[in-house]
Design an enzyme around this catalytic site. Structure first.
Site, PDB file in Angstrom:
ATOM      1  N   ARG A   3      -9.813   0.838   8.852  1.00 29.45           N
ATOM      2  CA  ARG A   3      -9.419  -0.783   9.067  1.00 29.45           C
ATOM      3  C   ARG A   3     -10.347  -1.539   9.847  1.00 29.45           C
ATOM      4  O   ARG A   3      -9.950  -2.639  10.017  1.00 29.45           O
ATOM      5  CB  ARG A   3      -7.877  -0.624  10.027  1.00 29.45           C
ATOM      6  CG  ARG A   3      -6.832  -1.137   9.153  1.00 29.45           C
ATOM      7  CD  ARG A   3      -5.778  -0.719  10.251  1.00 29.45           C
ATOM      8  NE  ARG A   3      -4.391  -1.274  10.191  1.00 29.45           N
ATOM      9  CZ  ARG A   3      -3.402  -0.652   9.737  1.00 29.45           C
ATOM     10  NH1 ARG A   3      -3.381   0.230   9.027  1.00 29.45           N
ATOM     11  NH2 ARG A   3      -2.173  -1.505   9.795  1.00 29.45           N
ATOM     12  N   ARG A  58      14.121   1.342  10.224  1.00 24.15           N
ATOM     13  CA  ARG A  58      13.175   0.444  10.219  1.00 24.15           C
ATOM     14  C   ARG A  58      12.039   0.582  11.429  1.00 24.15           C
ATOM     15  O   ARG A  58      12.367   1.227  12.307  1.00 24.15           O
ATOM     16  CB  ARG A  58      13.957  -0.969  10.642  1.00 24.15           C
ATOM     17  CG  ARG A  58      14.793  -1.375   9.459  1.00 24.15           C
ATOM     18  CD  ARG A  58      15.514  -2.773   9.606  1.00 24.15           C
ATOM     19  NE  ARG A  58      16.565  -2.950   8.637  1.00 24.15           N
ATOM     20  CZ  ARG A  58      16.293  -3.788   7.567  1.00 24.15           C
ATOM     21  NH1 ARG A  58      15.304  -4.281   7.311  1.00 24.15           N
ATOM     22  NH2 ARG A  58      17.127  -3.810   6.784  1.00 24.15           N
ATOM     23  N   LYS A 104       0.772  -1.381  -0.086  1.00 27.82           N
ATOM     24  CA  LYS A 104       0.164  -0.014  -0.066  1.00 27.82           C
ATOM     25  C   LYS A 104       0.821   1.235   0.081  1.00 27.82           C
ATOM     26  O   LYS A 104       0.802   2.315  -0.840  1.00 27.82           O
ATOM     27  CB  LYS A 104      -0.895   0.147   1.338  1.00 27.82           C
ATOM     28  CG  LYS A 104      -1.737  -1.073   1.584  1.00 27.82           C
ATOM     29  CD  LYS A 104      -2.801  -1.203   2.553  1.00 27.82           C
ATOM     30  CE  LYS A 104      -2.090  -1.088   4.031  1.00 27.82           C
ATOM     31  NZ  LYS A 104      -1.438  -2.429   3.917  1.00 27.82           N
ATOM     32  N   ARG A 110      -0.710  -8.891  13.595  1.00 28.63           N
ATOM     33  CA  ARG A 110      -1.233  -7.739  12.696  1.00 28.63           C
ATOM     34  C   ARG A 110      -2.036  -8.377  11.392  1.00 28.63           C
ATOM     35  O   ARG A 110      -3.086  -7.794  11.042  1.00 28.63           O
ATOM     36  CB  ARG A 110       0.094  -6.990  11.854  1.00 28.63           C
ATOM     37  CG  ARG A 110       0.572  -6.103  13.048  1.00 28.63           C
ATOM     38  CD  ARG A 110       1.927  -6.012  12.594  1.00 28.63           C
ATOM     39  NE  ARG A 110       2.061  -4.750  11.607  1.00 28.63           N
ATOM     40  CZ  ARG A 110       3.212  -4.685  10.851  1.00 28.63           C
ATOM     41  NH1 ARG A 110       4.418  -4.768  11.213  1.00 28.63           N
ATOM     42  NH2 ARG A 110       3.189  -3.572   9.792  1.00 28.63           N
ATOM     43  N   ARG A 120      11.587  -4.556   5.310  1.00 30.18           N
ATOM     44  CA  ARG A 120      11.136  -3.238   4.732  1.00 30.18           C
ATOM     45  C   ARG A 120      11.982  -2.412   5.717  1.00 30.18           C
ATOM     46  O   ARG A 120      12.299  -2.412   7.034  1.00 30.18           O
ATOM     47  CB  ARG A 120       9.664  -2.956   5.092  1.00 30.18           C
ATOM     48  CG  ARG A 120       9.108  -1.563   5.248  1.00 30.18           C
ATOM     49  CD  ARG A 120       7.905  -1.544   5.344  1.00 30.18           C
ATOM     50  NE  ARG A 120       6.814  -2.123   6.377  1.00 30.18           N
ATOM     51  CZ  ARG A 120       5.915  -2.205   6.282  1.00 30.18           C
ATOM     52  NH1 ARG A 120       5.202  -1.923   5.236  1.00 30.18           N
ATOM     53  NH2 ARG A 120       5.327  -2.870   7.266  1.00 30.18           N
TER      54      ARG A 120
HETATM   55  P1  ADP Z   1       2.138  -1.746   3.208  1.00 27.02           P
HETATM   56  O1  ADP Z   1       2.202  -0.399   3.033  1.00 27.02           O
HETATM   57  O2  ADP Z   1       1.093  -2.526   2.389  1.00 27.02           O
HETATM   58  O3  ADP Z   1       2.298  -2.197   4.751  1.00 27.02           O
HETATM   59  P2  ADP Z   1       4.776  -1.715   1.968  1.00 27.02           P
HETATM   60  O4  ADP Z   1       4.548  -0.906   0.617  1.00 27.02           O
HETATM   61  O5  ADP Z   1       5.660  -0.829   2.853  1.00 27.02           O
HETATM   62  O6  ADP Z   1       3.343  -2.408   2.555  1.00 27.02           O
HETATM   63  O7  ADP Z   1       5.875  -2.946   1.158  1.00 27.02           O
HETATM   64  C1  ADP Z   1       6.298  -3.760   2.266  1.00 27.02           C
HETATM   65  C2  ADP Z   1       7.619  -4.162   1.553  1.00 27.02           C
HETATM   66  O8  ADP Z   1       7.347  -4.968   0.375  1.00 27.02           O
HETATM   67  C3  ADP Z   1       8.448  -3.027   1.151  1.00 27.02           C
HETATM   68  O9  ADP Z   1       9.957  -3.033   1.672  1.00 27.02           O
HETATM   69  C4  ADP Z   1       8.338  -2.823  -0.204  1.00 27.02           C
HETATM   70  O10 ADP Z   1       9.419  -2.578  -0.797  1.00 27.02           O
HETATM   71  C5  ADP Z   1       7.970  -4.398  -0.458  1.00 27.02           C
HETATM   72  N1  ADP Z   1       6.989  -4.441  -1.612  1.00 27.02           N
HETATM   73  C6  ADP Z   1       5.821  -3.636  -1.972  1.00 27.02           C
HETATM   74  N2  ADP Z   1       5.154  -4.143  -2.995  1.00 27.02           N
HETATM   75  C7  ADP Z   1       5.887  -5.106  -3.536  1.00 27.02           C
HETATM   76  C8  ADP Z   1       5.766  -6.307  -4.710  1.00 27.02           C
HETATM   77  N3  ADP Z   1       4.731  -6.110  -5.487  1.00 27.02           N
HETATM   78  N4  ADP Z   1       7.047  -7.131  -4.865  1.00 27.02           N
HETATM   79  C9  ADP Z   1       7.729  -7.443  -4.066  1.00 27.02           C
HETATM   80  N5  ADP Z   1       8.002  -6.730  -2.918  1.00 27.02           N
HETATM   81  C10 ADP Z   1       7.175  -5.588  -2.689  1.00 27.02           C
HETATM   82  P1  AMP Z   2       0.611   0.445   9.398  1.00 25.20           P
HETATM   83  O1  AMP Z   2       1.878   1.479   9.329  1.00 25.20           O
HETATM   84  O2  AMP Z   2      -0.511   0.909   8.284  1.00 25.20           O
HETATM   85  O3  AMP Z   2       1.500  -0.721   9.154  1.00 25.20           O
HETATM   86  O4  AMP Z   2       0.083   0.688  10.753  1.00 25.20           O
HETATM   87  C1  AMP Z   2       1.063   0.488  12.056  1.00 25.20           C
HETATM   88  C2  AMP Z   2       0.372   0.315  13.146  1.00 25.20           C
HETATM   89  O5  AMP Z   2      -0.348   1.419  13.431  1.00 25.20           O
HETATM   90  C3  AMP Z   2      -0.892  -0.647  13.069  1.00 25.20           C
HETATM   91  O6  AMP Z   2      -0.190  -1.940  13.141  1.00 25.20           O
HETATM   92  C4  AMP Z   2      -1.750  -0.160  14.147  1.00 25.20           C
HETATM   93  O7  AMP Z   2      -1.256  -0.354  15.514  1.00 25.20           O
HETATM   94  C5  AMP Z   2      -1.771   1.282  14.055  1.00 25.20           C
HETATM   95  N1  AMP Z   2      -2.731   1.882  12.900  1.00 25.20           N
HETATM   96  C6  AMP Z   2      -2.605   2.348  11.874  1.00 25.20           C
HETATM   97  N2  AMP Z   2      -3.748   2.755  11.246  1.00 25.20           N
HETATM   98  C7  AMP Z   2      -4.752   2.335  11.995  1.00 25.20           C
HETATM   99  C8  AMP Z   2      -6.114   2.320  11.761  1.00 25.20           C
HETATM  100  N3  AMP Z   2      -6.806   2.793  10.832  1.00 25.20           N
HETATM  101  N4  AMP Z   2      -6.606   1.968  12.996  1.00 25.20           N
HETATM  102  C9  AMP Z   2      -6.101   1.084  14.206  1.00 25.20           C
HETATM  103  N5  AMP Z   2      -4.930   1.089  14.149  1.00 25.20           N
HETATM  104  C10 AMP Z   2      -4.015   1.775  13.302  1.00 25.20           C
END
Ligand code: ADP
Ligand code: AMP
Length: 216
Positions: free
Chosen positions: A88, A160, A13, A172, A127
């Protein structure tokens, strides 16, 4: 354009939101980023959220709804925004509906990024982001062109997230299936849902999302 990106942690995302920001010139509203900023700043909200976030659980609906409601009133959201990580829960989805209706706005599209559970732990634990500009990277899937140097801003500092570990991913993911995945049906019923294959490579996912947005 007002867009919601839906998907489990590690689906891509944030990665896709950063690209949509560049192409469509609308801001990315990540509730995770906003909550992490509140934790770093030591605000009341941050103090209440920290332990919950570290455990991989969901912060209370009231807190996140208030944060988003305030944020979408900012002038940079006038032409639209991308909601990343919000809503969410069904309570948050209903609140989003009510919020937009009260402001006379409509939701353009909800894009679900589908990814197999098996890859999520690797994606999340590999990540990292640039500490200066927030550009996202991955240990193996998406490295900077020059090792240790951010492609976007040239910084050599990276960070990180404390919750990006294999233990927390399990919690999660449970939260995602229990609380968030019902939103897929919720938005499908409203005729707003489109899904993309998040197992494809990052550029391909971007192309698929752009196609959806061009016809939105
Ligand atoms: P989210 O925001 O949904 O939690 P991220 O966009 O941060 O996920 O992506 C998680 C990790 O996976 C990042 O390190 C990113 O570089 C990697 N990633 C994202 N999309 C892909 C993909 N299509 N294929 C492989 N790795 C990906
Ligand atoms: P994310 O960066 O989206 O992975 O969110 C990191 C953490 O923030 C999650 O595991 C939750 O603890 C909290 N969080 C983020 N967005 C929400 C949401 N819309 N509702 C509740 N908790 C959230």
């Amino acid at each position: 354009m007002r867009l919601i990106l839906l998907g489990p942690p590690g689906a891509g995302k944030g990665t896709q939101a950063q690209r949509i920001v560049e192409k469509f010139a609308i801001p990315q509203l990540s509730t995770g980023d906003m909550l992490r900023a509140a934790v770093s700043a030591g605000t009341e909200v941050g103090k209440r959220a920290k332990a919950v976030m570290d455990a991989g659980k969901l912060v209370s609906d009231d807190i996140v709804i208030a944060i988003v409601s305030e944020r979408i009133d900012q002038p940079d959201c006038a032409k639209g925004f991308i909601l990343d990580g919000f809503p969410r829960t069904l309570v948050q989805a209903d609140a989003t509906d009510a919020m937009l209706k009260a402001k006379g706005l409509d939701l353009s599209k909800v894009v679900e990024i589908r990814v197999d559970d098996e890859v999520l732990a690797d994606r999340v634990s590999g990540r990292y982001t640039c500490a200066n500009c927030g550009a996202g990277y991955h240990d193996t899937n998406l490295k900077p062109k020059q090792e240790g140097v951010c492609d976007r801003c040239g910084s050599t500092h990276f960070k990180r997230r404390p919750d990006d570990n294999r233990e927390t991913v399990v919690t999660r993911l449970q939260s995602y299936y229990k609380e968030t995945s019902p939103l897929i049906g919720y938005y499908h019923a409203k005729g707003k849902l489109a899904s993309v294959d998040g197992m494809a490579d990052i550029d391909r996912v971007t192309t698929d999302i752009e196609k959806i947005l061009e016809s939105a």
